[in-house]
Write an enzyme that holds these catalytic residues in place. Sequence first.
Site, PDB file in Angstrom:
ATOM      1  N   CYS A   2       0.844  -1.176   0.000  1.00 54.68           N
ATOM      2  CA  CYS A   2       0.000   0.000   0.000  1.00 54.68           C
ATOM      3  C   CYS A   2       0.887   1.237   0.000  1.00 54.68           C
ATOM      4  CB  CYS A   2      -0.908   0.009   1.242  1.00 54.68           C
ATOM      5  SG  CYS A   2      -1.889  -1.504   1.457  1.00 54.68           S
ATOM      6  N   ALA A  51      -5.449  -4.185  -1.814  1.00 55.16           N
ATOM      7  CA  ALA A  51      -5.925  -5.305  -1.000  1.00 55.16           C
ATOM      8  C   ALA A  51      -5.311  -6.620  -1.480  1.00 55.16           C
ATOM      9  CB  ALA A  51      -7.448  -5.377  -1.048  1.00 55.16           C
ATOM     10  N   ILE A  52      -4.582  -7.280  -0.582  1.00 57.12           N
ATOM     11  CA  ILE A  52      -3.929  -8.558  -0.878  1.00 57.12           C
ATOM     12  C   ILE A  52      -4.444  -9.648   0.062  1.00 57.12           C
ATOM     13  CG2 ILE A  52      -1.717  -9.767  -1.022  1.00 57.12           C
ATOM     14  CD1 ILE A  52      -2.014  -7.601  -3.129  1.00 57.12           C
ATOM     15  N   ASN A  75       2.347  -0.228   5.323  1.00 58.15           N
ATOM     16  CA  ASN A  75       2.571  -0.640   3.936  1.00 58.15           C
ATOM     17  C   ASN A  75       3.408  -1.898   3.946  1.00 58.15           C
ATOM     18  OD1 ASN A  75       3.368  -0.875   1.212  1.00 58.15           O
ATOM     19  ND2 ASN A  75       5.007   0.614   1.476  1.00 58.15           N
ATOM     20  N   GLY A  76       2.908  -2.985   3.376  1.00 63.79           N
ATOM     21  CA  GLY A  76       3.709  -4.202   3.292  1.00 63.79           C
ATOM     22  C   GLY A  76       2.898  -5.451   3.554  1.00 63.79           C
ATOM     23  N   ASP A 102      -3.250  -8.975   8.157  1.00 64.75           N
ATOM     24  CA  ASP A 102      -2.030  -8.899   8.955  1.00 64.75           C
ATOM     25  C   ASP A 102      -1.943  -7.572   9.709  1.00 64.75           C
ATOM     26  OD1 ASP A 102      -1.756  -7.565   6.551  1.00 64.75           O
ATOM     27  OD2 ASP A 102       0.314  -8.158   6.205  1.00 64.75           O
ATOM     28  N   SER A 386      10.091 -12.354  -6.632  1.00 60.41           N
ATOM     29  CA  SER A 386      11.309 -12.064  -7.387  1.00 60.41           C
ATOM     30  C   SER A 386      12.517 -12.720  -6.726  1.00 60.41           C
ATOM     31  CB  SER A 386      11.530 -10.548  -7.494  1.00 60.41           C
ATOM     32  OG  SER A 386      12.136 -10.051  -6.317  1.00 60.41           O
ATOM     33  N   GLY A 387      13.633 -12.731  -7.447  1.00 59.12           N
ATOM     34  CA  GLY A 387      14.869 -13.319  -6.939  1.00 59.12           C
ATOM     35  C   GLY A 387      15.832 -12.299  -6.384  1.00 59.12           C
TER      36      GLY A 387
END
Length: 664
Positions: A2, A51-52, A75-76, A102, A386-387
């Site tokens: 966010c 929204a996740i 945020n996160g 969370d 991602s790596g």
Amino acid sequence: MCGLTGLLSSRSSYDIEEQVAKMTARLIHRGPDDEGIWSEESIALGHRRLAILDLSTTGAQPMHSDCRRYVLAYNGEVYNHLDLRNVLETEGAAPPWRGHSDTETLLAAIAHWGLDETLRRAHGMFAVALWDRAEKRLSLARDRMGEKPLYWGWAGEDLVFGSELKALRAHPDCPSEVCREALALYLRFMYVPAPRSIHPSIYKLEPGTVLTVDGTLPTAAPKEPIRPGERHGSLSIHRYWNLNAEIEVGARNPVLNETEAVSMLDQTLSKAVHSQMLSDVPLGAFLSGGVDSSAIVALMQAQSIRPVQTFTIGFDEAAFDESPYAAAVAAHLGTAHTKLRVTDADARDVIPDLPQIYDEPFADSSQIPTHLVCRAARQHVTVALSGDGGDELFGGYNRYIRGPGLWQRISSMPPPIRRFAGRAALALPEHGWNTVGAAYNKVRTGSAGISNLGTKVHRLAERLRITDSLDDLYRNMASTWIEPDVLINENVDTAPLQLDDPLPDFGAEDPAMQMMVQDMRSYLPDDILCKVDRAAMRVSLETRTPFLDPDVITFATRLPMNMKIQDGQGKWALRQLLYKYVPREIIERPKAGFAIPIGLWLRGPLRDWAENLLSHKRLTEGGLFNPEIIRQTWSEHLSGRKDYSARLWTILMFQAWHEAQTHA
């Protein structure tokens, strides 16, 4: 994922909620799903939501704790928040849960354990703004490695903070002038290292730290950035997590058996990947075909009942196109693979948007393909793994592999001989060295080869004349303009503060490890993670980095250097893990990076654009630059004798950013 904003004011009769609403509106790209504003007396918090987890309104922010003492804008993602809930329930400290976000878990944990202990227990990426209504205390915090951004500083008499500079600039008193110390650091490193930002009195909160305002707000900014352990009136910064301490503990408890090390890495990284696959929205992964991204995708596919969605981009310029390698890995693993073919024109079309995307000068040219692959992925998913972080933790960069040996060979040379050797190396043109490199790569096949040898030899040769220690070598290898102060019309201090911090007392004796520590302090958060965050959030895509899970970091500190770099090859342990899932021959090739042909474009289709920004008139506007050296560099690049694309790109990105700010 966010965006947050906020303001703490010492003024009365001032509509802080209206001001924070204007700041929050600047972050709609970070959170298109919802907006929230909360204020009380001298404090206001704003939030834009992507929204996740828990897509319902019970996940909306700013959010109050059940006890009503704390208000949080965040945020996160905290990937182990369900585990934290279980612990809270076991300890009898869980409130009646309203939803399964969370954010709600964090607030309950803070109410029970306090902020620092909660952050130490949290596995995730986050930037946090917390208001304690009982103590009238503001706390700002950032995750361990700096995955999520958080700016703060003074706008007149107000303390302002937010996920991006554009939110702070919505305040009418936010400084707009250029900090010359930050400019010099940017010219050297291609990014502005924390704790500075491009504006005076505005700073980046360093990773792993908490900023606290406990009492009357200072009415003026400090003359220099506040570092961890320092105070400015009622404002202080401290570390809740310390990279040096982590390295020291790991080095005292090494994993010595190679078979055991690979097995433990498999278990630890698999667990991190599994936790980061938690999502209530579609999820996928970036796949370049390199070691890092391939390892993440392999572990995702091993734990998924359906094909993982993977994404890569391909270029018409064959020398810069890694898409065939990604396709080979995807085919072997059975992922649902999407390749976006990008023309040079497609890539160049991104350039006008870069000042707005990055908010302050940023000149890692891989910002362009990074944004393009994020844009492609966002058409299918909302979250992508991602790596990033694999190189810094497991020894992937060429400077770790060849830098220490090189310094050992040249350190005994008297400076005049060292300078002569540098001039001799420069006498052979870059294309000549590339011919040598091609012959070498035929002998040393796979990842032990060297890509773009000519550019690397010339970069090193130019730096030999001012290299007197291994630390000098590291900084000069990491520098674009190695003496940036000569470009600026003012004497400035170009010392990047965090690179001058002490190294760990134990565990960083190896020269390669010293370089890795410095990269984890600065290059990783301020270049790599910044690049990905801004490129992804521009299109409202959340990115996640399993390599930066706390347990993976802890394990990496326990690996001896010979399990990171072995036989002239980096990431040894990680490669052994990957070979369990993907055949060696698909992976092995020289490390190339996520590159685009900027040098060729500047001599061709971008020449007029560049000439305009690099004109003597434009360079002297604002009184920032001495134009002569820049003009000479431009001339030599156009001649084809030198590839000065990296140096010129730093100037061009600054000029484009400065022009955009001037006309904003």
